[in-house]
Each structure stands twice: as structure tokens, then as C-alpha cells.
Design a protein around this motif. Sequence first.
Motif, mmCIF file in Angstrom:
data_model
loop_
_atom_site.group_PDB
_atom_site.id
_atom_site.type_symbol
_atom_site.label_atom_id
_atom_site.label_comp_id
_atom_site.label_asym_id
_atom_site.label_seq_id
_atom_site.Cartn_x
_atom_site.Cartn_y
_atom_site.Cartn_z
ATOM 1 N N GLU A 181 1.154 -1.250 0.414
ATOM 2 C CA GLU A 181 0.261 0.025 -0.267
ATOM 3 C C GLU A 181 0.832 1.522 -0.006
ATOM 4 N N GLY A 182 2.253 1.098 0.020
ATOM 5 C CA GLY A 182 2.740 2.376 0.061
ATOM 6 C C GLY A 182 3.734 2.580 0.926
ATOM 7 N N LYS A 183 2.938 2.285 1.994
ATOM 8 C CA LYS A 183 3.532 2.630 3.631
ATOM 9 C C LYS A 183 4.834 2.191 3.997
ATOM 10 N N LYS A 184 5.595 2.962 5.291
ATOM 11 C CA LYS A 184 6.711 2.366 5.943
ATOM 12 C C LYS A 184 6.506 1.880 6.867
ATOM 13 N N LEU A 185 7.416 0.740 6.894
ATOM 14 C CA LEU A 185 7.297 -0.140 8.385
ATOM 15 C C LEU A 185 8.225 0.778 9.585
ATOM 16 N N ALA A 186 7.248 0.352 10.542
ATOM 17 C CA ALA A 186 7.891 0.879 12.080
ATOM 18 C C ALA A 186 9.038 0.264 11.719
ATOM 19 N N ASP A 187 10.558 0.955 12.487
ATOM 20 C CA ASP A 187 11.575 0.433 12.624
ATOM 21 C C ASP A 187 11.571 -0.933 13.042
ATOM 22 N N GLN A 188 10.710 -1.225 14.438
ATOM 23 C CA GLN A 188 10.466 -2.040 14.848
ATOM 24 C C GLN A 188 10.559 -3.808 14.045
ATOM 25 N N GLU A 189 9.215 -2.933 13.338
ATOM 26 C CA GLU A 189 8.658 -4.174 11.950
ATOM 27 C C GLU A 189 9.714 -4.609 11.195
ATOM 28 N N GLU B 37 27.038 -12.680 22.770
ATOM 29 C CA GLU B 37 27.212 -11.231 22.705
ATOM 30 C C GLU B 37 27.344 -10.857 24.309
ATOM 31 N N ALA B 38 26.389 -11.454 24.922
ATOM 32 C CA ALA B 38 26.295 -11.132 26.766
ATOM 33 C C ALA B 38 27.737 -11.888 26.984
ATOM 34 N N ASP B 39 28.476 -12.547 26.731
ATOM 35 C CA ASP B 39 29.531 -13.451 27.573
ATOM 36 C C ASP B 39 30.121 -12.743 27.711
ATOM 37 N N ALA B 40 30.715 -12.544 26.113
ATOM 38 C CA ALA B 40 31.420 -11.089 26.143
ATOM 39 C C ALA B 40 31.115 -9.603 26.596
ATOM 40 N N GLY B 41 29.856 -9.207 27.478
ATOM 41 C CA GLY B 41 30.686 -8.245 28.092
ATOM 42 C C GLY B 41 29.530 -6.783 26.820
ATOM 43 N N LYS B 42 29.881 -7.707 26.280
ATOM 44 C CA LYS B 42 28.462 -5.839 25.333
ATOM 45 C C LYS B 42 26.813 -5.787 25.000
ATOM 46 N N ALA B 43 27.371 -3.968 25.689
ATOM 47 C CA ALA B 43 25.436 -4.043 25.266
ATOM 48 C C ALA B 43 24.724 -3.863 24.510
ATOM 49 N N PRO B 44 23.553 -4.265 23.924
ATOM 50 C CA PRO B 44 23.190 -4.700 22.917
ATOM 51 C C PRO B 44 22.900 -2.575 21.656
ATOM 52 N N ASN B 45 22.766 -2.663 20.795
ATOM 53 C CA ASN B 45 22.195 -1.759 19.949
ATOM 54 C C ASN B 45 20.994 -1.193 19.753
ATOM 55 N N PRO B 46 20.585 -0.460 19.590
ATOM 56 C CA PRO B 46 18.792 -0.286 19.598
ATOM 57 C C PRO B 46 17.510 -1.919 19.230
ATOM 58 N N GLN B 47 18.478 -2.477 18.113
ATOM 59 C CA GLN B 47 17.400 -3.094 17.069
ATOM 60 C C GLN B 47 17.856 -4.680 18.563
ATOM 61 N N ASP B 48 18.921 -4.550 18.819
ATOM 62 C CA ASP B 48 18.916 -5.992 19.508
ATOM 63 C C ASP B 48 18.035 -5.460 20.853
ATOM 64 N N ASN B 49 18.348 -4.618 21.999
ATOM 65 C CA ASN B 49 17.079 -3.840 22.924
ATOM 66 C C ASN B 49 16.397 -4.372 22.701
ATOM 67 N N PHE B 50 15.171 -3.655 21.313
ATOM 68 C CA PHE B 50 13.912 -4.540 21.032
ATOM 69 C C PHE B 50 14.562 -6.276 20.905
ATOM 70 N N ARG B 51 14.902 -6.948 19.964
ATOM 71 C CA ARG B 51 14.937 -8.101 19.780
ATOM 72 C C ARG B 51 15.484 -8.811 21.219
ATOM 73 N N TRP B 52 15.819 -8.293 22.200
ATOM 74 C CA TRP B 52 16.144 -9.422 23.742
ATOM 75 C C TRP B 52 14.698 -9.470 24.351
ATOM 76 N N ARG B 53 14.029 -7.772 24.042
ATOM 77 C CA ARG B 53 12.754 -8.022 25.076
ATOM 78 C C ARG B 53 12.026 -9.894 24.690
ATOM 79 N N TYR B 54 12.531 -9.849 24.137
ATOM 80 C CA TYR B 54 11.925 -11.200 23.439
ATOM 81 C C TYR B 54 11.652 -12.942 24.433
ATOM 82 N N HIS B 55 13.090 -12.313 24.670
ATOM 83 C CA HIS B 55 13.796 -13.321 26.303
ATOM 84 C C HIS B 55 13.333 -12.768 27.492
ATOM 85 N N GLY B 56 12.435 -11.629 27.323
ATOM 86 C CA GLY B 56 12.666 -11.175 28.834
ATOM 87 C C GLY B 56 13.696 -9.735 29.433
#
Length: 592
Positions: free
Chosen positions: A55-63, A81-100
Motif C-alpha cells: 500500500e506504499g506505507k513505511k514499516l515502523a523500525d521495530q517491524e 555477545e552477552a558473554d563478551a559483556g557487550k551492551a545491545p544496540n537499539p535493534q537488539d535491545n528490542f530483540r532481546w525483550r522477546y527473551h524478557g
Amino acid sequence: MTDFSAEQKRYLEGMAAGMAVMKSVADAGPAAAAQPAPSGPDAPHLAAQDKALAEGKKLADQEKWKRAEHPLDAYARLKREADAGKAPNPQDNFRWRYHGLFWVAPAQSSYMARLRIPNGILNHWQFAGVADLAERHGGGYVHVTTRANLQIREIAPESAAPFLEGLSDLGLMARGAGADNIRNVTGSPTAGIDPQELIDTRPLARAWHFHVLNDRSLIGLPRKFNVSFDGGGKIPALEETNDIGFQAVEVLDGAAVPAGVWMRLALGGISGHRDLARDTGVVVKPADCTAVADAIVRVFIAEADRTNRAKSRLKYVLDRVGFEAFLTQVEAVLGRALDRVDAAHVAPRPATDRMAHLGRHPQVQNGRVYVGVVVPVGRLTVDQMRGVAAIARDFGDGDLRLTVWQNLLISGVAADRAGEVEARLAALGLSAQPTSIRAGLVACTGMTGCKFANAHTKEHALAIADRVEARLALDMPINIHLTGCPNSCAQHYIGDIGLIGVKVPVGDDGDTVEGYDIVVGGGFAENAAIGRVLWTGVRADAAADHVEALLRAYLAGRTGPAETFQHFTSRMGIDHLKGVAPRETRALEAVE
């Protein structure tokens, strides 16, 4: 089985056509054009995204992030990445919420974790086990939340995977506890032990919990989704604040369905957006709740906005489509008509008790009581958790029951040993003795642990309680809810007095201080209502003054002890109540 209507057939045809759409647009990139039609459990979500793109729309970043890498497929990378002590970028901060896991920097440079605890009930060894995990991998404390859940905070990146795997060892999990998922399912905290309940919600909550966990197509919705079951007991489950609220009701003789206990269906609750779930006129057999909820979620998946996160909750689908048209679509997915009952054939809701979540209360089991424990603004140390777990093991039936009021119940206590339980609680620095203020004191995490908050809500809540208790003698419970931002985790709009954190300008240089907008007259259960804005931009250091002034006006101006604060504020009106502001505030407003 009822035949499909023409409208239902058109909807099914439209859904099938939508799932076949795979037209590329610039936003999707040229690679999308070569992809086959969506298939597998993620197909409904991909089809909905594809329809928006076509429909010509732009998906939200999270989508886009979900589309690029499904969060449940990324656990190995999370762990690496967590084992290495890495803080998540915004995309992964969103993704890791699927794991609580929620990365909450800059408030705290660490993860916060939410769990899945169906109906808010867990046993003593699980509760003690969570304490061990919070001590080993977190900050040594937990928060009881307004979804009858637990939050564990200050989890370092390298502790993320050990924490999640430790939960699994306890028979608990955090999967789907954050982001665009069906959140922890709530139910009546006194389910199965309440003398007045109409139905035990535990089997209903558990059935929905396991249904969601075992169907990946119910993961990754357009936005978060809440479901609650209220069994008609003394402690409300606040189902009217959920996207789907199932309310136990007694259907009387003469209705279009057999008399008995049914679950009334309410839809579209989202109190932070000033809307409560509305009765649909539909009643559901308890055994059919999972199937009906599943059909509702699937229509939501197909219909919700994938482009504007602020308008993607179920409420906005209902606003756009309309309740009846939405229910027609649900019937099409369900494959049968929903049962409807006129309100005249439904008995009044059993009365709730605003003090029933604290202190001693008799159970339906003869000689047994439950003891409601005051948990100040929901915070427990790990030592307190272990002590409470031991009390539940030694004196109760072994269960701990969390409530939406940020406290917990110890059930199955022999009535003649309740005094011993209270003594043990006192030794832990806890109490079962309710007060009119602390019985309804609710606060979100606030600036101490949330980057979205505009005020230190928990600290200010305790200061307000101390101030009011020292100066006023209240003879009925008053609900005071403090939330730090418009996300309304503490549901400020349903409190007698609700405070939402804001930044208050001071001086001419653009500086701000912590403060609140204050609303009054909210309610829940049989008195459900959205509060009205009374004052805006109240400095945090003046919040207790304003609350005290309101309560003084109530005590002085009510018609008698039977008049509730909610009714008083409605009768007096906002314009009159503005005049009870502390004198210095009125003087400042006059100058401005």
C-alpha cells in the motif's frame, strides 16, 4: 456450526489474499521481490507487513528489525555477545525483550528481566530460587509489578544467559515477557481459595499461558498485548485495563444461553491511553476462552497498524473497524458465532474489597486463611524473599500469590497460626497490617531504573505515604498511583489520585525539575473510570502537599464516611477541586 455470513466469507477471502501479497516497494528493497509468499508460523506477520508495503506505507523500525532477524532465532547471538559483556544496540535491545531482557541504560547500565508467571502464582522454592538468581546475577532485590509479576534488575550483560537458563532450571521463563508479545497473563490472586469467587481462574490462565508459549505464530504481534481473567473474587484482577478482559459473571434464567457461570468478554483496555476495556455483550464458556482469545489475537495480527507504534494497540483497531465489525471477523476466524447475552440477564458483579489483598482473610477451605503482605512500592530484598518463601513452606500451602497491587499473599495458613506468620513477617521488616494509604499505593520503577521516567516515583510515593499518615486519619482506603511517563506502568488513570511524571520548567534558562501532572477520580472493578486532570506541572517537592490538601478537602467535605473519594471528586467537580491547592501554589498561579 453456524454457516458463515457473506460478510464473514468476504473477510476470510480478504485475509487469504492479504497473506499472498508479496509486492516489493523501495522500503523493502529489491531482494524482497524474489522472496516466495510467506509460509510457516511467521506467515501472518510477514503477510501483514507485506500488505502495508504494497500500500506504499513505511514499516515502523521495530517491524523492520523483526523482519531482518526474528528475535527467537537470535538466542545464540544474544548469548555470545552477552558473554563478551557487550551492551545491545537499539535493534537488539528490542530483540532481546522477546527473551524478557530490557537494557535500561542510562538509568542503569544493565538488563532488567520480566518473567512469565501465569495467574501470578509460584511455589516457595521457585520464589526462593528467583531470590538466588537476583543475588547471583542481579542487584540483590526484586520488584513486584502491576501485572502480578516479578522484575529482576541490574543484570550485567555477562549474566544474561546464566540468568535466563537459571529461570528454566526453576521451571520458570521470561520468553515473550517484553516487546511485541502477549505479556504475562493475570488472574484473580485468590483463585481457588476465595469464598465468593464464581470460578477458579488458574486453569484458564494456565491454558492461555501454555497456548501462547507453544505457538510461534502468536509471537511478534504488532504491539504488546495483555489478557486477564477475573473470577469474581474479592481482589480485582483489573481485567478492564487489558486488551482482552474475561470477567466471570452469573447468567440468569431467561437469557439466550443456559444459566450459569460464563466469562463476559471486554475488549480494548489501555488505561495509559485513557480507555478501559468495554463490554462486548459476548459471553464465553470458560472452556472456550483460549479459542476465543486466539481468534481475537489473529484478527489483531491481520488488522493492526505496522507503521505507527503509537496507534498499533488493539484499542485503535477497534476505534477504526468498530466493535461489531471486529467481532464479525473474530467469528470468521473462530468458525462459529459468538454467544451474546443482554445485560439484563447478567447478575451484578460480586463486590470487591479494596483491603482484601492485605491482612488475614478466611479461605473457602475450612480453618484456613491467607495473609496479604504489604510490600512497600513492590520492592523486596533477596533476604526478605527467602524469608517469605520459608514462611509459605512452613505455615502455608507452599504457594506465593502475586497481585496487581504490587504485593503478595501467603495462602493456606492455619487460622490459629496466622499470628506466627505475622511475627515472622515482622522479623523480616514486613507487615500484614494494612493502612488506608499503603493498601493502595502503587508506583512504577521511576528514574532510578527506567530511562523513560521523568520522576523518582517509588521514592516520592513513600514520601507521600509518610506525610499523609503522619498528618491525617483516613478511615477508608485511598488508591494513589505514581507513574513516571505516559506508558503508565502504574496505571495512574485508575487511581483515586494519579500522578504522572513530567519535567517542570524552572527559571528562564530552560532548566527543569522533576514533577507531576495530577489526576483524580479514577476507579476499577465495579467502579471503573478514567481519572480527570486536576493540576499540571506540580513540582515533585510539592506533590505531597497537593495530595494532603486533596485528602483534607475530602475528609472535610464528604457527605459522610460512606462517600468514596471517587464519588466526592465527581460531585465536587474539577473547578472546585482546583481551589484546594496549597496556598503557595495558588499564589504562583496568580502571578503567572
